[in-house]
Write a protein that holds these residues in place. Structure first.
Motif, PDB file in Angstrom:
ATOM      1  N   PHE A   1     -13.388  20.161 -21.192  1.00 26.22           N
ATOM      2  CA  PHE A   1     -14.084  19.121 -20.445  1.00 26.22           C
ATOM      3  C   PHE A   1     -14.673  19.771 -19.198  1.00 26.22           C
ATOM      4  O   PHE A   1     -14.084  20.689 -18.630  1.00 26.22           O
ATOM      5  CB  PHE A   1     -13.124  18.001 -20.021  1.00 26.22           C
ATOM      6  N   GLN A   2     -15.830  19.298 -18.780  1.00 29.14           N
ATOM      7  CA  GLN A   2     -16.499  19.812 -17.591  1.00 29.14           C
ATOM      8  C   GLN A   2     -16.427  18.785 -16.469  1.00 29.14           C
ATOM      9  O   GLN A   2     -16.657  17.596 -16.716  1.00 29.14           O
ATOM     10  CB  GLN A   2     -17.975  20.069 -17.886  1.00 29.14           C
ATOM     11  N   PRO A   3     -16.162  19.233 -15.252  1.00 33.57           N
ATOM     12  CA  PRO A   3     -16.237  18.281 -14.136  1.00 33.57           C
ATOM     13  C   PRO A   3     -17.666  17.741 -14.049  1.00 33.57           C
ATOM     14  O   PRO A   3     -18.629  18.493 -14.166  1.00 33.57           O
ATOM     15  CB  PRO A   3     -15.909  19.121 -12.907  1.00 33.57           C
ATOM     16  N   LYS A   4     -17.801  16.435 -13.869  1.00 34.55           N
ATOM     17  CA  LYS A   4     -19.126  15.826 -13.860  1.00 34.55           C
ATOM     18  C   LYS A   4     -19.407  15.063 -12.578  1.00 34.55           C
ATOM     19  O   LYS A   4     -20.483  15.142 -12.038  1.00 34.55           O
ATOM     20  CB  LYS A   4     -19.295  14.901 -15.069  1.00 34.55           C
ATOM     21  N   GLN A   5     -18.468  14.296 -12.106  1.00 29.54           N
ATOM     22  CA  GLN A   5     -18.695  13.551 -10.878  1.00 29.54           C
ATOM     23  C   GLN A   5     -17.359  13.276 -10.215  1.00 29.54           C
ATOM     24  O   GLN A   5     -16.310  13.394 -10.839  1.00 29.54           O
ATOM     25  CB  GLN A   5     -19.464  12.258 -11.129  1.00 29.54           C
TER      26      GLN A   5
ATOM     27  N   HIS B   1       0.983  17.267 -28.364  1.00 25.99           N
ATOM     28  CA  HIS B   1       0.591  15.918 -28.776  1.00 25.99           C
ATOM     29  C   HIS B   1      -0.655  15.439 -28.044  1.00 25.99           C
ATOM     30  O   HIS B   1      -1.538  14.821 -28.653  1.00 25.99           O
ATOM     31  CB  HIS B   1       1.742  14.925 -28.561  1.00 25.99           C
ATOM     32  N   GLY B   2      -0.748  15.696 -26.738  1.00 26.40           N
ATOM     33  CA  GLY B   2      -1.918  15.275 -25.974  1.00 26.40           C
ATOM     34  C   GLY B   2      -3.187  15.933 -26.492  1.00 26.40           C
ATOM     35  O   GLY B   2      -4.224  15.275 -26.652  1.00 26.40           O
ATOM     36  N   THR B   3      -3.096  17.215 -26.789  1.00 23.08           N
ATOM     37  CA  THR B   3      -4.245  17.938 -27.347  1.00 23.08           C
ATOM     38  C   THR B   3      -4.642  17.342 -28.687  1.00 23.08           C
ATOM     39  O   THR B   3      -5.827  17.129 -28.960  1.00 23.08           O
ATOM     40  CB  THR B   3      -3.906  19.434 -27.503  1.00 23.08           C
ATOM     41  N   GLU B   4      -3.663  17.048 -29.511  1.00 24.82           N
ATOM     42  CA  GLU B   4      -3.957  16.458 -30.819  1.00 24.82           C
ATOM     43  C   GLU B   4      -4.597  15.074 -30.671  1.00 24.82           C
ATOM     44  O   GLU B   4      -5.528  14.734 -31.408  1.00 24.82           O
ATOM     45  CB  GLU B   4      -2.681  16.368 -31.664  1.00 24.82           C
ATOM     46  N   VAL B   5      -4.140  14.288 -29.708  1.00 26.28           N
ATOM     47  CA  VAL B   5      -4.744  12.980 -29.467  1.00 26.28           C
ATOM     48  C   VAL B   5      -6.210  13.150 -29.086  1.00 26.28           C
ATOM     49  O   VAL B   5      -7.089  12.472 -29.627  1.00 26.28           O
ATOM     50  CB  VAL B   5      -3.986  12.195 -28.374  1.00 26.28           C
ATOM     51  N   VAL B   6      -6.490  14.051 -28.162  1.00 29.55           N
ATOM     52  CA  VAL B   6      -7.881  14.263 -27.735  1.00 29.55           C
ATOM     53  C   VAL B   6      -8.741  14.722 -28.910  1.00 29.55           C
ATOM     54  O   VAL B   6      -9.871  14.253 -29.073  1.00 29.55           O
ATOM     55  CB  VAL B   6      -7.960  15.249 -26.549  1.00 29.55           C
ATOM     56  N   GLU B   7      -8.227  15.583 -29.754  1.00 31.48           N
ATOM     57  CA  GLU B   7      -8.986  16.028 -30.926  1.00 31.48           C
ATOM     58  C   GLU B   7      -9.276  14.855 -31.866  1.00 31.48           C
ATOM     59  O   GLU B   7     -10.378  14.728 -32.397  1.00 31.48           O
ATOM     60  CB  GLU B   7      -8.258  17.155 -31.659  1.00 31.48           C
TER      61      GLU B   7
ATOM     62  N   ARG C   1      -5.874  17.786 -14.566  1.00 35.09           N
ATOM     63  CA  ARG C   1      -7.155  18.494 -14.450  1.00 35.09           C
ATOM     64  C   ARG C   1      -7.145  19.767 -15.296  1.00 35.09           C
ATOM     65  O   ARG C   1      -8.111  20.069 -15.998  1.00 35.09           O
ATOM     66  CB  ARG C   1      -7.454  18.795 -12.985  1.00 35.09           C
ATOM     67  N   ARG C   2      -6.043  20.503 -15.238  1.00 41.09           N
ATOM     68  CA  ARG C   2      -5.920  21.731 -16.040  1.00 41.09           C
ATOM     69  C   ARG C   2      -5.935  21.393 -17.528  1.00 41.09           C
ATOM     70  O   ARG C   2      -6.607  22.062 -18.318  1.00 41.09           O
ATOM     71  CB  ARG C   2      -4.634  22.474 -15.659  1.00 41.09           C
ATOM     72  N   PHE C   3      -5.229  20.331 -17.932  1.00 42.71           N
ATOM     73  CA  PHE C   3      -5.190  19.911 -19.330  1.00 42.71           C
ATOM     74  C   PHE C   3      -6.606  19.673 -19.851  1.00 42.71           C
ATOM     75  O   PHE C   3      -6.992  20.183 -20.900  1.00 42.71           O
ATOM     76  CB  PHE C   3      -4.330  18.644 -19.463  1.00 42.71           C
ATOM     77  N   TYR C   4      -7.402  18.899 -19.111  1.00 39.49           N
ATOM     78  CA  TYR C   4      -8.749  18.584 -19.576  1.00 39.49           C
ATOM     79  C   TYR C   4      -9.679  19.800 -19.504  1.00 39.49           C
ATOM     80  O   TYR C   4     -10.501  19.993 -20.394  1.00 39.49           O
ATOM     81  CB  TYR C   4      -9.315  17.380 -18.813  1.00 39.49           C
ATOM     82  N   ARG C   5      -9.524  20.628 -18.478  1.00 38.04           N
ATOM     83  CA  ARG C   5     -10.324  21.865 -18.426  1.00 38.04           C
ATOM     84  C   ARG C   5      -9.999  22.756 -19.636  1.00 38.04           C
ATOM     85  O   ARG C   5     -10.904  23.326 -20.243  1.00 38.04           O
ATOM     86  CB  ARG C   5     -10.058  22.635 -17.136  1.00 38.04           C
ATOM     87  N   ASP C   6      -8.718  22.865 -19.960  1.00 39.02           N
ATOM     88  CA  ASP C   6      -8.309  23.689 -21.109  1.00 39.02           C
ATOM     89  C   ASP C   6      -8.881  23.162 -22.417  1.00 39.02           C
ATOM     90  O   ASP C   6      -9.021  23.910 -23.383  1.00 39.02           O
ATOM     91  CB  ASP C   6      -6.783  23.778 -21.204  1.00 39.02           C
TER      92      ASP C   6
END
Length: 155
Positions: free
Chosen positions: A143-147, A103-109, A135-140
């Protein structure tokens, strides 16, 4: 799954879910300690203000007719940057019994699609440094670390 824009009728659902999310964030830093000891102490004014702010939108995450979470989005602009117009995921919470089902992945999409439709060229999100799962969820999701944000209490 659908994202349904929240209204004043949804304030209790938003506040309750926000409290659960905020309470869980206490585990990651003493700076996240809430002033409320119970969800019933949380005023709905924060989310009520969202309803009047044209740059912030709260959505209920609805799956097969049931609300299973919420996402808060904020539009912004960095006029001096090549990637200037952005949409930020401020809050993303899936109810515990619906996690790890995509569900989280679908929300982000869906949010990425909304951002493109709104003319944004960047999607932003932040999470607690110690929250390795987030952090792992967003990396997967590429998403790139930015600041890095730093904080210091002024006592």
């Amino acid at each position: 799954m659908e994202l349904v824009e929240a209204t004043a009728d949804d304030l209790n659902a938003l506040v309750g879910r926000w409290y659960d999310l905020a309470k869980a964030m206490e585990d990651y830093s003493e700076l996240n300690e809430l002033t409320y000891t119970d969800v019933n102490e949380v005023p709905d004014g924060g989310f009520r203000a969202h309803l009047d702010d044209e740059d912030i939108t709260d959505y209920l995450i609805v799956h097969t007719g049931d609300t299973i979470g919420f996402v808060t989005l904020r539009e912004g602009n960095h006029g001096s940057r090549q990637y200037s117009r952005y949409l930020r995921i401020v809050n993303l919470a899936i109810d515990e019994d619906h996690r790890n089902r995509g569900h989280g992945t679908e929300v982000v999409e869906r949010v990425k699609k909304m951002a493109r439709e709104q003319g944004c060229d960047l999607l932003k999100v932040s999470c607690e440094w110690q929250n390795e799962g987030a952090r792992r969820f967003y990396r997967d999701l590429s998403f790139q670390p930015k600041q890095i944000d730093y904080a210091q209490p002024l006592e």
